[in-house]
Design a protein around this motif. Structure first.
Motif, PDB file in Angstrom:
ATOM      1  N   GLY A   1      49.164  10.863 -20.280  1.00  0.00           N
ATOM      2  CA  GLY A   1      49.111  11.477 -21.501  1.00  0.00           C
ATOM      3  C   GLY A   1      48.176  11.028 -22.580  1.00  0.00           C
ATOM      4  N   VAL A   2      47.873  10.018 -22.547  1.00  0.00           N
ATOM      5  CA  VAL A   2      46.708   9.626 -23.721  1.00  0.00           C
ATOM      6  C   VAL A   2      45.577  10.051 -23.241  1.00  0.00           C
ATOM      7  N   VAL A   3      44.903  10.133 -21.888  1.00  0.00           N
ATOM      8  CA  VAL A   3      43.822  11.003 -21.588  1.00  0.00           C
ATOM      9  C   VAL A   3      44.091  12.450 -21.919  1.00  0.00           C
ATOM     10  N   GLY A   4      45.082  12.972 -21.614  1.00  0.00           N
ATOM     11  CA  GLY A   4      45.345  14.307 -21.946  1.00  0.00           C
ATOM     12  C   GLY A   4      45.399  14.846 -23.648  1.00  0.00           C
ATOM     13  N   TYR A   5      45.895  14.078 -24.502  1.00  0.00           N
ATOM     14  CA  TYR A   5      45.899  14.385 -25.844  1.00  0.00           C
ATOM     15  C   TYR A   5      44.425  14.180 -26.391  1.00  0.00           C
ATOM     16  N   ALA A   6      43.867  12.908 -25.986  1.00  0.00           N
ATOM     17  CA  ALA A   6      42.468  12.400 -26.283  1.00  0.00           C
ATOM     18  C   ALA A   6      41.606  13.635 -26.074  1.00  0.00           C
ATOM     19  N   ILE A   7      41.487  14.164 -25.052  1.00  0.00           N
ATOM     20  CA  ILE A   7      40.372  14.978 -24.513  1.00  0.00           C
ATOM     21  C   ILE A   7      40.609  16.393 -25.215  1.00  0.00           C
ATOM     22  N   THR A   8      42.052  16.946 -25.242  1.00  0.00           N
ATOM     23  CA  THR A   8      42.196  18.117 -25.839  1.00  0.00           C
ATOM     24  C   THR A   8      42.623  18.425 -27.550  1.00  0.00           C
ATOM     25  N   SER A   9      42.961  17.088 -28.193  1.00  0.00           N
ATOM     26  CA  SER A   9      43.217  17.135 -29.456  1.00  0.00           C
ATOM     27  C   SER A   9      42.126  16.568 -30.342  1.00  0.00           C
ATOM     28  N   TYR A  10      41.395  15.734 -29.990  1.00  0.00           N
ATOM     29  CA  TYR A  10      40.327  15.090 -30.768  1.00  0.00           C
ATOM     30  C   TYR A  10      39.197  16.087 -31.121  1.00  0.00           C
TER      31      TYR A  10
ATOM     32  N   LEU B   1      45.811  14.062 -16.159  1.00  0.00           N
ATOM     33  CA  LEU B   1      45.262  13.531 -14.909  1.00  0.00           C
ATOM     34  C   LEU B   1      44.027  14.145 -14.457  1.00  0.00           C
ATOM     35  N   ALA B   2      44.226  15.484 -14.474  1.00  0.00           N
ATOM     36  CA  ALA B   2      43.050  16.347 -13.925  1.00  0.00           C
ATOM     37  C   ALA B   2      41.887  16.130 -14.861  1.00  0.00           C
ATOM     38  N   LEU B   3      41.992  15.839 -16.002  1.00  0.00           N
ATOM     39  CA  LEU B   3      40.813  15.566 -17.108  1.00  0.00           C
ATOM     40  C   LEU B   3      40.488  14.238 -16.997  1.00  0.00           C
ATOM     41  N   ALA B   4      40.688  13.255 -16.468  1.00  0.00           N
ATOM     42  CA  ALA B   4      40.473  11.968 -16.229  1.00  0.00           C
ATOM     43  C   ALA B   4      39.362  11.542 -15.436  1.00  0.00           C
ATOM     44  N   ASP B   5      38.749  10.552 -15.718  1.00  0.00           N
ATOM     45  CA  ASP B   5      37.429   9.891 -15.150  1.00  0.00           C
ATOM     46  C   ASP B   5      37.809   9.059 -14.024  1.00  0.00           C
ATOM     47  N   VAL B   6      37.034   9.326 -12.913  1.00  0.00           N
ATOM     48  CA  VAL B   6      37.328   8.257 -11.801  1.00  0.00           C
ATOM     49  C   VAL B   6      36.530   6.935 -12.038  1.00  0.00           C
ATOM     50  N   VAL B   7      37.192   5.810 -12.019  1.00  0.00           N
ATOM     51  CA  VAL B   7      36.527   4.574 -12.632  1.00  0.00           C
ATOM     52  C   VAL B   7      36.474   3.577 -11.375  1.00  0.00           C
ATOM     53  N   GLU B   8      35.501   2.712 -11.818  1.00  0.00           N
ATOM     54  CA  GLU B   8      35.262   1.631 -10.773  1.00  0.00           C
ATOM     55  C   GLU B   8      34.954   0.450 -11.793  1.00  0.00           C
TER      56      GLU B   8
ATOM     57  N   GLY C   1      41.909   5.202 -16.073  1.00  0.00           N
ATOM     58  CA  GLY C   1      40.888   5.749 -15.171  1.00  0.00           C
ATOM     59  C   GLY C   1      41.509   6.101 -13.777  1.00  0.00           C
ATOM     60  N   LEU C   2      41.069   6.983 -13.013  1.00  0.00           N
ATOM     61  CA  LEU C   2      41.525   7.202 -11.604  1.00  0.00           C
ATOM     62  C   LEU C   2      40.867   6.480 -10.626  1.00  0.00           C
ATOM     63  N   THR C   3      41.754   5.981  -9.563  1.00  0.00           N
ATOM     64  CA  THR C   3      41.259   5.000  -8.212  1.00  0.00           C
ATOM     65  C   THR C   3      41.686   5.698  -7.088  1.00  0.00           C
TER      66      THR C   3
ATOM     67  N   VAL D   1      41.696  13.511   2.701  1.00  0.00           N
ATOM     68  CA  VAL D   1      41.908  14.206   1.501  1.00  0.00           C
ATOM     69  C   VAL D   1      41.915  12.902   0.528  1.00  0.00           C
ATOM     70  N   ASP D   2      41.103  13.422  -0.551  1.00  0.00           N
ATOM     71  CA  ASP D   2      40.846  12.175  -1.791  1.00  0.00           C
ATOM     72  C   ASP D   2      42.085  12.337  -2.588  1.00  0.00           C
ATOM     73  N   VAL D   3      42.806  11.401  -2.432  1.00  0.00           N
ATOM     74  CA  VAL D   3      44.036  11.147  -3.485  1.00  0.00           C
ATOM     75  C   VAL D   3      43.696  10.140  -4.460  1.00  0.00           C
ATOM     76  N   LEU D   4      43.747  10.601  -5.820  1.00  0.00           N
ATOM     77  CA  LEU D   4      43.449   9.409  -6.919  1.00  0.00           C
ATOM     78  C   LEU D   4      44.625   9.299  -7.521  1.00  0.00           C
ATOM     79  N   PHE D   5      44.958   8.136  -8.051  1.00  0.00           N
ATOM     80  CA  PHE D   5      45.996   7.857  -8.770  1.00  0.00           C
ATOM     81  C   PHE D   5      45.401   7.144 -10.089  1.00  0.00           C
ATOM     82  N   MET D   6      46.176   7.410 -11.001  1.00  0.00           N
ATOM     83  CA  MET D   6      46.137   6.781 -12.646  1.00  0.00           C
ATOM     84  C   MET D   6      46.306   5.269 -12.602  1.00  0.00           C
ATOM     85  N   GLN D   7      45.450   4.710 -13.154  1.00  0.00           N
ATOM     86  CA  GLN D   7      45.549   3.192 -13.447  1.00  0.00           C
ATOM     87  C   GLN D   7      45.881   2.933 -14.884  1.00  0.00           C
ATOM     88  N   SER D   8      46.422   1.817 -15.199  1.00  0.00           N
ATOM     89  CA  SER D   8      46.862   1.396 -16.663  1.00  0.00           C
ATOM     90  C   SER D   8      45.661   1.614 -17.647  1.00  0.00           C
ATOM     91  N   ASP D   9      44.375   1.577 -17.376  1.00  0.00           N
ATOM     92  CA  ASP D   9      43.203   1.720 -18.250  1.00  0.00           C
ATOM     93  C   ASP D   9      42.922   3.100 -18.412  1.00  0.00           C
TER      94      ASP D   9
END
Length: 526
Positions: free
Chosen positions: A220-229, A464-471, A200-202, A190-198
């Protein structure tokens, strides 16, 4: 997932027992720190505690080859080349036998976590890797190397970061172990992703302490940034996340605002983080009347016993002030309060506490007025009229205004202090207590629009569901600042981008998906 496990462990100093291995002669490097004084005129300067319990001095020395170096010259054992292309002289080879003795002594004391900080390891890491391999072979469960955690110049912030990684990562692994145990099959495949301080998901297996400090509020930052901007209006947005213990504020104007060095709980971390300002004022912040002043927080009532209205013997809080003013309606809340968790919110309990506090305040005001009158009589001045007593509603409103002002300050720091007009922003309000204060905050800052998402109570989880997976990869670079160096910088940056894309593709993303990003590529040049 997002979590505050690392944040709480750092704030409460409840991380893993840690030993620091540092180059001989630099035992007190992190205790001395940078000697920065953020509050220059404070009469009492509190030195933050270090995260490690014991220091092991490693008998080794590597220095950069510089003709103008004023250190006493020594005949180098050998000359090596670092990842930056710089030449380094090995003045003293690593004494692994002594390191093993010291590590065994520390391990016998029950310390199984080590952080390794050797000078110039950001460019030449062989000596750190040798120490790390030895520690793992001896049975240390967590070994953090500064050359792997943060391979960047400046030993002090690199040292703080590697210590935080060693101190917090075992707590995160312990949390993950308990989380996985709750699922049948242990979340295998199962692919489990965690939010980092930046923001992005890892993948879960790469989630570590130094990148987890803002794991909770980052969603929360990702949530309001994507939905309210709005991409059409392009009006910048201020995120206002008011919870039970604290309030987090941030700014979004088309791209995430990051900082690459930030201090949390007295520890400076050199890692990418979203620029989030936190103030200790939330729904559970306690109310005090001290020395004639209304004080809100930073103490919190917590979940237990909680505010007075929870019927568990708790103190007065901001939530109680809002209840007393009619801003919270008990009929809209489930009956989950009281010792048996089957009762509604108690307006009676809140008012009983406020009546008692109001009497105390009025007694103080009366005494102050008498003292002022006596002083005026002795000076043959006109005696002013007696001050009218405060009502319960005025007292509650006074505390709300104090809390509002405390929450306005970090917003001004993100806007006015950086040259932005606060009134031109939209206030995106979320969190459990945000809606009770949003209009007052917006009014105080001159904002005309408040955006409240329909999922505002769980917007951090929604984000969290809207965030990008980052490397993320980074490496140090040492070039002279001249025209021909930019071609080399472009080549190195393209190599880093290719490494990131290849890693994402190996995780199952297509090549086109791996090149998309809500923010693009960020480079830090220092």
């Amino acid at each position: 997932m997002g979590t505050t496990v690392a944040t709480n462990a750092l704030l409460e100093r409840e991380g893993e027992r840690t030993a620091l291995l540092v180059t001989k002669g630099f035992k007190d490097l992190l205790h001395i720190g940078t000697q920065a004084r953020p509050k220059l005129f404070d009469l009492e300067v509190a030195v933050p505690d270090v995260l490690y319990e014991e220091v092991i001095e490693v008998d080794e020395r590597v220095v950069l080859c510089q003709e103008d170096c004023q250190l006493p010259r020594k005949d180098p054992k050998r000359i090596v080349t670092g990842s930056t292309g710089d030449s380094l002289e090995v003045w003293r080879e690593l004494d692994l036998e002594q390191v093993e003795k010291d590590l065994r002594r520390v391990l016998s004391r029950g310390i199984s976590t080590v952080a390794v900080l050797l000078l110039h390891s950001y460019t030449w890491s062989d000596h750190e890797k040798a120490v790390g391999s030895l520690a793992r072979r001896l049975g240390f469960t967590q070994v953090s190397l500064s050359s792997e955690v943060m391979p960047m110049v400046r030993a002090v912030p690199r040292g703080y970061t590697v210590c935080a990684d060693a101190y917090l990562t075992p707590k995160i692994h312990q949390y993950l172990k308990g989380f996985i145990a709750g699922f049948e099959g242990g979340l295998k495949d199962v692919d489990v992703l965690f939010m980092q301080s930046d923001g992005g998901l890892t993948p879960m297996e790469q989630f570590c302490g130094s990148r987890a400090i803002l794991s909770g509020p980052a969603g929360g930052v990702v949530g309001y940034a994507i939905t309210s901007y709005s991409q059409m209006e392009k009006r910048p947005v201020i995120g206002f996340d008011m919870g039970g213990t604290s309030t987090d504020v941030s700014r979004y104007a088309g791209q995430y605002e990051h900082v690459f060095e930030a201090t949390t709980a007295g520890v400076t971390l050199q890692a990418p983080q979203l620029d989030i300002n936190t103030v200790a004022a939330g729904g559970g912040s306690r109310l005090f009347f001290r020395s004639g002043m209304f004080v809100v927080g930073p103490e919190s009532a917590g979940a237990h016993p909680g505010p007075a209205c929870y019927r568990k013997g708790g103190p007065l809080t901001v939530t109680d002030a809002n209840l007393a003013l009619g801003r919270l309606l008990p009929s809209f809340f489930p009956k989950i309060f009281g010792p048996a968790e089957n009762e509604p919110l108690s307006l009676e309990e809140t008012m009983k506490h406020f009546h008692r506090l109001t009497e105390e305040i009025n007694i103080f005001l009366s005494a102050s007025q008498v003292a002022a009158n006596g002083s005026n009589k002795s000076q043959n001045n006109t005696v002013p009229n007696s001050q009218s007593k405060m009502s319960v509603e005025e007292v509650a409103m006074g505390f709300v205004r104090v809390a509002n002002e405390a929450m306005c300050r970090p917003i001004r720091a993100l806007t006015q202090a950086k040259g932005h007009d606060t009134s031109q922003h939209v206030l995106a309000c979320f969190g459990g207590a945000g809606g009770q204060h949003a209009c007052a905050i917006a009014r105080a800052l001159g904002m005309k629009t408040v955006f409240i998402h329909k999922y505002s109570g769980v917007l951090s989880a929604y984000g969290l569901a809207l965030a990008d997976v980052v490397e993320e990869v980074q490496e140090p670079c040492s070039l002279k600042y001249e025209q021909q160096c930019f071609n080399e910088l472009d080549r190195r940056m393209e190599q880093l981008c290719r490494r990131c894309r290849d890693t994402l593709c190996a995780r199952g993303f297509s090549r086109s998906e791996a090149t998309k990003s809500s923010d693009g590529v960020e480079f830090l040049v220092s």
